[in-house]
Design a protein around this motif. Structure first.
Motif, PDB file in Angstrom:
ATOM      1  N   PHE A  54      25.494  -5.835  45.287  1.00  0.00           N
ATOM      2  CA  PHE A  54      24.714  -4.833  44.553  1.00  0.00           C
ATOM      3  C   PHE A  54      24.899  -5.077  43.064  1.00  0.00           C
ATOM      4  O   PHE A  54      25.967  -5.460  42.614  1.00  0.00           O
ATOM      5  CB  PHE A  54      25.177  -3.423  44.948  1.00  0.00           C
ATOM      6  N   LEU A 103      24.563   2.477  48.263  1.00  0.00           N
ATOM      7  CA  LEU A 103      23.438   3.107  48.945  1.00  0.00           C
ATOM      8  C   LEU A 103      22.065   2.560  48.560  1.00  0.00           C
ATOM      9  O   LEU A 103      21.179   2.465  49.411  1.00  0.00           O
ATOM     10  CB  LEU A 103      23.488   4.627  48.693  1.00  0.00           C
ATOM     11  N   ASN A 104      21.871   2.206  47.293  1.00  0.00           N
ATOM     12  CA  ASN A 104      20.488   1.942  46.869  1.00  0.00           C
ATOM     13  C   ASN A 104      19.760   0.825  47.628  1.00  0.00           C
ATOM     14  O   ASN A 104      18.600   1.004  47.998  1.00  0.00           O
ATOM     15  CB  ASN A 104      20.399   1.720  45.359  1.00  0.00           C
ATOM     16  N   PRO A 105      20.412  -0.299  47.904  1.00  0.00           N
ATOM     17  CA  PRO A 105      19.700  -1.315  48.694  1.00  0.00           C
ATOM     18  C   PRO A 105      19.311  -0.795  50.086  1.00  0.00           C
ATOM     19  O   PRO A 105      18.236  -1.133  50.590  1.00  0.00           O
ATOM     20  CB  PRO A 105      20.723  -2.455  48.788  1.00  0.00           C
ATOM     21  N   ASP A 107      18.752   2.417  50.839  1.00  0.00           N
ATOM     22  CA  ASP A 107      17.703   3.402  50.577  1.00  0.00           C
ATOM     23  C   ASP A 107      16.358   2.698  50.372  1.00  0.00           C
ATOM     24  O   ASP A 107      15.318   3.151  50.829  1.00  0.00           O
ATOM     25  CB  ASP A 107      18.105   4.168  49.312  1.00  0.00           C
ATOM     26  N   SER A 108      16.432   1.575  49.687  1.00  0.00           N
ATOM     27  CA  SER A 108      15.241   0.805  49.380  1.00  0.00           C
ATOM     28  C   SER A 108      14.672   0.146  50.646  1.00  0.00           C
ATOM     29  O   SER A 108      13.468   0.066  50.841  1.00  0.00           O
ATOM     30  CB  SER A 108      15.614  -0.254  48.338  1.00  0.00           C
TER      31      SER A 108
END
Lengths: 270, 412
Positions: A54, A103-105, A107-108
């Motif tokens: 990330f 989380l963001n990857p 979530d994406s």
């Protein structure tokens, strides 16, 4: 039983704790990290944690930050990480694989799709560093449906009453972040662990893995005995990084990491 | 937990001002996306903040410092010459650049440092972009004798040297961050790493309306003094509310501070100006709402500049204070419900506005608020002469003269 449950049950019979090495996906490139992943069980890995690169790893120290950057530069994506797990599962259907990331990857990618695809690829558990219990409803139902364990993190700052809250629906194992700090910096002492583990065991019957700051065979042995598993990450990555030339793998890269892993495994098994 | 009546922001039924909910959310935005190690600290902070809000003594103490140390209230200035030059709506400036340390930042810092003291913390860490928040934080640490560490991207350290020197003079330790592009995002990561490693004695003094709950709410509350004053001042000057309020947005604290008291006044258009950098579609921009999509970073869900795999992209702006790939979650919500509008202004346009402001009003604005002014210059001429625009002049531009000189091809 899940792969994670089966593995911990078997180790309990053997009377020892687990060694969980960590590697960052695609560090320094896809092929090298897959080769390393495939060789880890024979070198003594009981479970394996794969770091998902990330861009902003705010809970990680400089070693893992650098590894994440190398991974991203080599084209790491969540899809590519799952491809790596699928390739690993062609030859190993027993060693539990846990993905660790932010989380963001996910979530994406889409929480439902991610859980489904991960389980399909052969992932057993996921650790999402920046998703505390209070936000876990984002993944919980999807993970449960897919048969994926969300590994709960607890820390020295987690109070006794909060331990019960955090671990109420925990599955797989519990990850104890043994220091207040970032990865690969300080280490908890045996005395710290002796004090912390009973507190955690009050709140759960799941195995407890101890991570953050475990680098030497001695520390791995202590952590795997007081807890149920020792996670070693930065120390292995540091070794890997020291073998790179211009950011590229050399012939020393894989043997050096495996040799260190064997040393850690010997200590855990002694 | 949020039911305590607050002198700073009273939760109201059927009001746009009642957010966030008890999960720290504004619609789908906000939340508390941090490592478990920090969760107990966020609860502790939340409790301390509610207790402070409910304590009249806290309000008295804050008012005292705001008046005699920060220099509030800040004036509302009718920019007559600019208004004449633009030939349309009347333009007012909210003079936040006249605060001690030269920006709106001290409003928030003053509030938080009093909370930190109540919590018994002895060491402060903060992130800074342009250095305005860093200087404000170092200032109150000097005032109260607290240890202070400021994380600042190495690129920003280079382009904001005067502020770095100020922080040193004030006794703060400034740690340059070389990770990433060495800007605000990277400084934020590093400040969070410091905080998680020093939880016992350290208070993380967030400079904008972003981060995990309760920071976005708390920072907004402390900055709302701007909008509260504007409401009173414009009513006195014009006998009515303004038609448009314009503010520049990096993380969005000066904008949230001036917007929030007006959220329920439907006649007032609220316009947030993001830094478009080289242009909204140039790939070199900091316009998180215009060119980003929702995701999770630095403890909250909000609009982020990111690639299709969820990796965060570097922001670009001539202004170090706007150079951030995210935005406060309340802005994301206000955008989605259509209560506020978000537009972009380029580096070029901001530079032009910087010079116009200096020439017509004798006020050198920070490059941040020059973005706001550039948008005012676009809309004012087409508006009738009895219309009113209020621009938040959030900081003074002394810190930016080197950057401006460089872009104008002048050697200092």
């Amino acid at each position: 039983m899940s792969r994670i449950q089966t593995r911990f049950a078997a180790l309990k019979k053997e009377g020892r704790g687990a060694l969980i090495p960590y590697l960052q996906a695609c560090d320094p490139d896809y092929d090298t990290s897959l080769e390393l992943l495939r060789a880890m069980p024979a070198a003594g890995a009981d479970l394996i944690e794969i770091g998902v690169p990330f861009s902003d790893p705010s809970a990680d120290g400089p070693t893992i930050q650098a590894a994440a950057l190398r991974g991203l530069k080599a084209g790491a994506t969540l899809g590519r990480v799952l491809e790596m797990v699928r390739a690993f599962r062609e030859t190993d259907n027993e060693t539990p694989i846990v993905l660790m990331g932010y989380l963001n990857p996910i979530d994406s990618y889409g929480p439902a799709e991610f859980c489904f695809d991960s389980a399909q690829a052969g992932v057993d558990g996921i650790i999402v560093v920046d998703m505390p219990t209070e936000e876990a409803d984002l993944l919980d139902a999807h993970a449960r449906e897919a048969g994926l364990d969300i590994i709960s993190l607890v820390a020295p700052t987690t109070s006794n009453s909060r331990l019960f809250h955090v671990l109420r629906d925990a599955s797989g194992f519990v990850y104890y972040v043994s220091i207040t700090g970032i990865t690969g910096t300080n280490s908890a002492s045996a005395a710290d662990l002796e004090k912390a583990l009973p507190r955690i065991r009050e709140a759960t019957s799941l195995p407890v893995a101890v991570g953050f700051g475990i680098s030497t065979p001695e520390q791995a042995r202590t952590a795997s005995r007081i807890g149920d598993a020792a996670v070693v990450a930065s120390a292995l990555i540091k070794t890997m990084a020291s073998t790179l030339e211009n950011g590229q793998a050399t012939e020393r890269t894989i043997p050096s990491v495996l040799k260190q892993l064997e040393g850690l495994a010997a200590a855990v098994r002694a | 937990m949020t039911n305590t009546p607050s002198p700073l922001s009273s939760p109201l039924a059927n009001s746009l001002r009642s957010g966030p909910d008890d999960r720290g959310r504004f619609g789908i935005f906000g939340g508390r996306f941090v490592a478990e190690t920090l969760m107990p600290l966020l609860f502790e902070l939340d409790e301390a903040y509610r207790a402070a809000q409910a304590d009249p003594e806290f309000r008295r103490e804050l008012d005292y410092y705001l008046k005699d140390y920060v220099g509030r209230p800040s004036p509302l200035w009718f920019a007559q010459h600019l208004t004449e030059e633009l030939g349309g709506a009347k333009v007012y400036f909210k003079r936040e650049e006249l605060n001690h340390t030269g920006s709106h930042k001290l409003n928030n810092v003053m509030g938080q440092i009093l909370v930190a003291r109540r919590m018994g913390k002895t060491r402060i860490v903060a992130e800074t972009g342009a250095g305005q928040h860093g200087v404000a934080t170092a200032t109150v640490c000097a005032l109260f004798g607290l240890k202070c560490t400021i994380y600042m991207g190495a690129t920003d350290v280079e382009r904001q040297k005067p502020n770095v020197f100020r922080m040193h003079l004030l006794g703060a330790e400034v740690k340059p961050v070389t990770a990433g592009a060495g800007t605000l995002k990277d400084a934020m990561n590093e400040a969070m790493r410091d905080w998680v490693a020093n939880v016992a004695d350290t208070y993380f003094l967030v400079g904008t309306v972003a981060g995990p709950h309760p920071y976005p709410e708390m920072v907004r509350d402390f900055q709302s003094v701007i909008g509260v004053e504007v409401k009173e001042q414009i009513t006195q000057a014009e006998g009515r509310l303004p038609d448009v309020i314009v503010a520049a947005i990096g993380g969005g604290s000066n904008a949230m501070g001036i917007f929030h008291p007006f959220l329920d006044d439907a006649s007032v258009r609220l316009i947030g100006v993001e830094a478009a950098g080289h242009g909204l579609d140039s790939g070199k921009t900091a316009a998180s709402i215009s060119r980003g999509r929702p995701g999770v970073l630095h403890g909250n869900r909000t609009y982020l500049l990111q690639d299709k795999h969820g990796q965060i992209e570097e922001a670009h702006s001539i202004s170090a204070g706007l150079d951030y790939p995210g935005i406060g979650p309340e802005h994301s919500w206000l955008n989605d419900i259509g209560r506020a509008e978000y537009v972009g202004v380029t580096d070029e346009e901001a530079l032009e506005a910087f010079q116009v402001c200096t020439r017509t009003e004798g006020i050198i604005p920070a490059l941040e608020c020059a973005h706001g002014l550039a948008h005012v210059m676009k809309i004012a001429p087409a508006m009738a002469k009895d219309r009113i625009i209020v621009l938040n002049v959030s900081g003074r531009g002394d810190k930016d003269i080197f950057t401006v000189a460089h872009h104008l091809g002048v050697k200092l």
